[in-house]
Design a protein around this motif. Structure first.
Motif, PDB file in Angstrom:
ATOM      1  N   UNK A 156      44.524  -3.062-129.850  1.00  0.00           N
ATOM      2  CA  UNK A 156      44.790  -4.117-130.602  1.00  0.00           C
ATOM      3  C   UNK A 156      45.154  -4.124-131.856  1.00  0.00           C
ATOM      4  N   UNK A 157      45.915  -4.837-132.523  1.00  0.00           N
ATOM      5  CA  UNK A 157      46.358  -4.353-133.866  1.00  0.00           C
ATOM      6  C   UNK A 157      45.483  -4.465-134.999  1.00  0.00           C
ATOM      7  N   UNK A 158      45.309  -3.777-135.440  1.00  0.00           N
ATOM      8  CA  UNK A 158      44.262  -4.354-137.085  1.00  0.00           C
ATOM      9  C   UNK A 158      44.524  -5.187-138.331  1.00  0.00           C
ATOM     10  N   UNK A 159      43.825  -6.141-137.997  1.00  0.00           N
ATOM     11  CA  UNK A 159      44.442  -7.834-138.993  1.00  0.00           C
ATOM     12  C   UNK A 159      43.185  -7.477-139.698  1.00  0.00           C
ATOM     13  N   UNK A 160      43.566  -7.821-140.632  1.00  0.00           N
ATOM     14  CA  UNK A 160      42.058  -7.654-142.460  1.00  0.00           C
ATOM     15  C   UNK A 160      42.408  -8.702-142.762  1.00  0.00           C
ATOM     16  N   UNK A 161      41.031  -9.712-142.122  1.00  0.00           N
ATOM     17  CA  UNK A 161      40.752 -11.124-142.356  1.00  0.00           C
ATOM     18  C   UNK A 161      39.519 -10.498-144.215  1.00  0.00           C
ATOM     19  N   UNK A 162      39.991 -11.987-144.456  1.00  0.00           N
ATOM     20  CA  UNK A 162      39.449 -12.042-146.068  1.00  0.00           C
ATOM     21  C   UNK A 162      39.278 -13.253-146.375  1.00  0.00           C
ATOM     22  N   UNK A 163      37.735 -13.480-145.797  1.00  0.00           N
ATOM     23  CA  UNK A 163      37.222 -14.826-145.802  1.00  0.00           C
ATOM     24  C   UNK A 163      36.675 -15.261-146.538  1.00  0.00           C
ATOM     25  N   UNK A 164      35.820 -16.110-146.607  1.00  0.00           N
ATOM     26  CA  UNK A 164      34.832 -17.008-148.373  1.00  0.00           C
ATOM     27  C   UNK A 164      33.916 -15.739-148.226  1.00  0.00           C
ATOM     28  N   UNK A 192      46.290   7.647-152.121  1.00  0.00           N
ATOM     29  CA  UNK A 192      45.206   6.837-151.502  1.00  0.00           C
ATOM     30  C   UNK A 192      45.146   7.341-150.178  1.00  0.00           C
ATOM     31  N   UNK A 193      44.062   7.797-149.587  1.00  0.00           N
ATOM     32  CA  UNK A 193      43.433   8.384-148.181  1.00  0.00           C
ATOM     33  C   UNK A 193      43.954   7.418-147.231  1.00  0.00           C
ATOM     34  N   UNK A 194      43.927   7.493-146.282  1.00  0.00           N
ATOM     35  CA  UNK A 194      43.851   6.203-145.150  1.00  0.00           C
ATOM     36  C   UNK A 194      43.319   6.874-144.177  1.00  0.00           C
ATOM     37  N   UNK A 195      42.425   5.817-144.052  1.00  0.00           N
ATOM     38  CA  UNK A 195      41.253   6.161-142.792  1.00  0.00           C
ATOM     39  C   UNK A 195      41.764   6.888-141.163  1.00  0.00           C
ATOM     40  N   UNK A 196      41.365   7.932-140.650  1.00  0.00           N
ATOM     41  CA  UNK A 196      41.256   7.701-139.124  1.00  0.00           C
ATOM     42  C   UNK A 196      41.673   6.848-138.522  1.00  0.00           C
ATOM     43  N   UNK A 197      42.689   6.592-137.328  1.00  0.00           N
ATOM     44  CA  UNK A 197      42.599   5.509-136.473  1.00  0.00           C
ATOM     45  C   UNK A 197      41.012   5.949-136.164  1.00  0.00           C
ATOM     46  N   UNK A 219      43.444   1.509-145.323  1.00  0.00           N
ATOM     47  CA  UNK A 219      43.190   0.482-143.905  1.00  0.00           C
ATOM     48  C   UNK A 219      44.363   0.566-143.419  1.00  0.00           C
ATOM     49  N   UNK A 220      45.632   0.702-143.698  1.00  0.00           N
ATOM     50  CA  UNK A 220      47.204   0.544-143.504  1.00  0.00           C
ATOM     51  C   UNK A 220      46.929  -1.029-142.934  1.00  0.00           C
ATOM     52  N   UNK A 221      46.841  -2.036-142.819  1.00  0.00           N
ATOM     53  CA  UNK A 221      46.526  -2.925-142.761  1.00  0.00           C
ATOM     54  C   UNK A 221      48.292  -3.705-141.929  1.00  0.00           C
ATOM     55  N   UNK A 222      48.792  -4.749-141.323  1.00  0.00           N
ATOM     56  CA  UNK A 222      49.674  -5.119-140.702  1.00  0.00           C
ATOM     57  C   UNK A 222      50.095  -6.199-141.240  1.00  0.00           C
ATOM     58  N   UNK A 223      48.633  -7.385-140.346  1.00  0.00           N
ATOM     59  CA  UNK A 223      48.822  -8.412-141.247  1.00  0.00           C
ATOM     60  C   UNK A 223      47.429  -9.120-142.134  1.00  0.00           C
TER      61      UNK A 223
END
Length: 428
Positions: free
Chosen positions: A419-427, A402-407, A38-42
């Motif tokens: 909006x930048x891509x943010x990776x949320x990891x919740x409960x 590892x194949x990256x997903x298209x934008x 997912x080319x995560x930034x944060x």
């Protein structure tokens, strides 16, 4: 994908309180694949009890990502469970980039528990979807006052307090219907007649005061539900206390608008979003004075977590209920708490986290060493092993393979920026 939000379901079976079994390193391969695809930034993690959150933040820091953690709870310092969780939180937050708390009380608690520098912790309160939680179109009458309780029926939520408060409130408002009664009395003497007149002059105001009917609606489930049902049977309150069981979130508004007062009996609360939902529906709130509840808003009748004080607060709320306008309260919630404001403030935290400089493994290990004489060395060992596993995964499956997903075309914010891509990891 709706609004730029994509959800991954990790194939790990939950085993306790919707949490996966802690494996430390077992989730690393799949987490690494998701972050690279997912080319995560944060990476943003929530909830101190989420094992998946702690493991993801640990692996993300090993891979060099900036991480943000949001703490939604308050914990003590004396019992065994709190001591254990505080140590786990100290390990996770030792290398976190930034942290968010939902109230100033929660921030103070998190800083004390984790040893995190206060300047790294930001306070962003929760919000409420006021479009979903609207007052009833027709105002309820006040001949019958309905008090609503929606909560998990567990010790921490004050279910034991409800067992003592509800019967006492029902005793104070016994639903006497004597306003239209006529009395016929015969006296044998003037003195007896005089005493009876005095008695009825004293009785009539009490009868008018007690004629108001008070009823409770309790929504929620948990181990303490049995105690509430036993209380209802013991005091013969089947017609005064309605037990709904678990209430789906989509049905919460329909329960709230059927009442006048919302009762929160929590023994600890970082920030009670249920209070905001009730206020948005126009209900007057009676709550225990704990945690971040007093920070929510000023139209709350507060009480100490004591049955007598809570009964007094309920009587006070009933007395001021005629002065409450549900629509005015809804409009106030709409102005004070909205998710757009939360998103803007969270974006500021993200930008500050992304501007932080990268650190080497040795620099990061020095933070873990300060966590304790023995715990610090153990934490360093855990992170060294995590770093070695990461290098091994890079050899077995290089990042370039590892194949990256298209934008995708993500929505823009109010300034027209993407909006930048943010990776949320919740409960879990």
């Amino acid at each position: 994908m709706t609004g730029g939000l994509k959800v991954y379901y990790v194939p790990w079976r939950p085993f306790l309180m919707q949490n996966t079994f802690p494996t430390f390193y077992g989730t690393f391969p799949i987490i690494r694949t998701i972050l690279l695809r997912e080319k995560i930034s944060l990476v943003h993690g929530h909830q101190a009890f989420s094992t998946l959150c702690h493991e993801t933040l640990m692996h993300s820091r090993t891979m060099g990502y900036k991480v943000v953690f949001t703490d939604h709870s308050l914990y003590g310092f004396a019992d065994a469970g709190s001591i254990h969780m505080n140590k786990v939180l100290q390990f996770t937050l030792a290398d976190v980039t930034r942290a968010i708390c939902v109230s100033h009380t929660s921030k103070e608690n998190t800083v004390l528990r984790s040893g995190l520098p206060p300047e790294k912790v930001f306070v962003i309160p929760n919000a409420v979807d006021t479009a979903m939680f609207k007052p009833a179109q027709v105002r309820l009458g006040r001949d019958e006052i309905v008090i609503v309780v929606i909560s998990r029926l567990v010790y921490r939520k004050g279910a034991d307090l409800l067992v003592e408060v509800i019967p006492e409130v029902c005793r104070l408002y016994p639903n006497l219907e004597m306003r239209n009664c006529q009395f016929s009395c015969f006296f044998t003497s003037y003195q007896q007649g005089y005493e009876m007149v005095r008695f009825f002059c004293y009785l009539c105001p009490l009868v008018r005061y007690s004629a108001m009917r008070v009823r409770f609606i309790v929504g929620g489930d948990g181990p303490k539900r049995v105690r509430l049902e036993e209380m209802r049977e013991k005091h013969s309150l089947q017609d005064r206390v309605e037990m709904l069981g678990a209430v789906p979130h989509a049905s919460v508004r329909s329960v709230l608008i059927s009442g006048h007062i919302f009762l929160n009996s929590s023994l600890t609360e970082a920030f009670c979003i249920a209070i905001l939902e009730a206020a948005s529906c126009g209900l007057l709130t009676v709550s225990t004075r704990v945690g971040g509840v007093p920070e929510a808003y000023d139209m709350i009748v507060l009480a100490e977590p004591d049955p007598c004080d809570m009964v007094h607060a309920i009587r006070k709320a009933i007395s001021i209920l005629p002065n409450i306008d549900p629509q005015v309260m809804h409009d106030r919630m709409k102005n004070l708490y909205n998710w757009n404001d939360v998103a803007k403030r969270t974006e500021i935290v993200y930008n500050r986290a992304l501007k932080c400089s990268d650190q080497s493994l040795l620099e990061r290990l020095s933070r873990y060493l300060s966590c304790g004489a023995w715990a610090g060395k153990l934490f360093c060992l855990v992170m060294i092993i995590d770093f070695l596993i990461w290098r091994l995964l890079e050899l077995l499956q290089p990042a370039k393979d590892i194949e990256e997903v298209p934008d995708v075309a993500l929505p823009c914010n109010q300034r027209g920026e993407r909006i930048e891509e943010i990776f949320h990891w919740k409960t879990e």
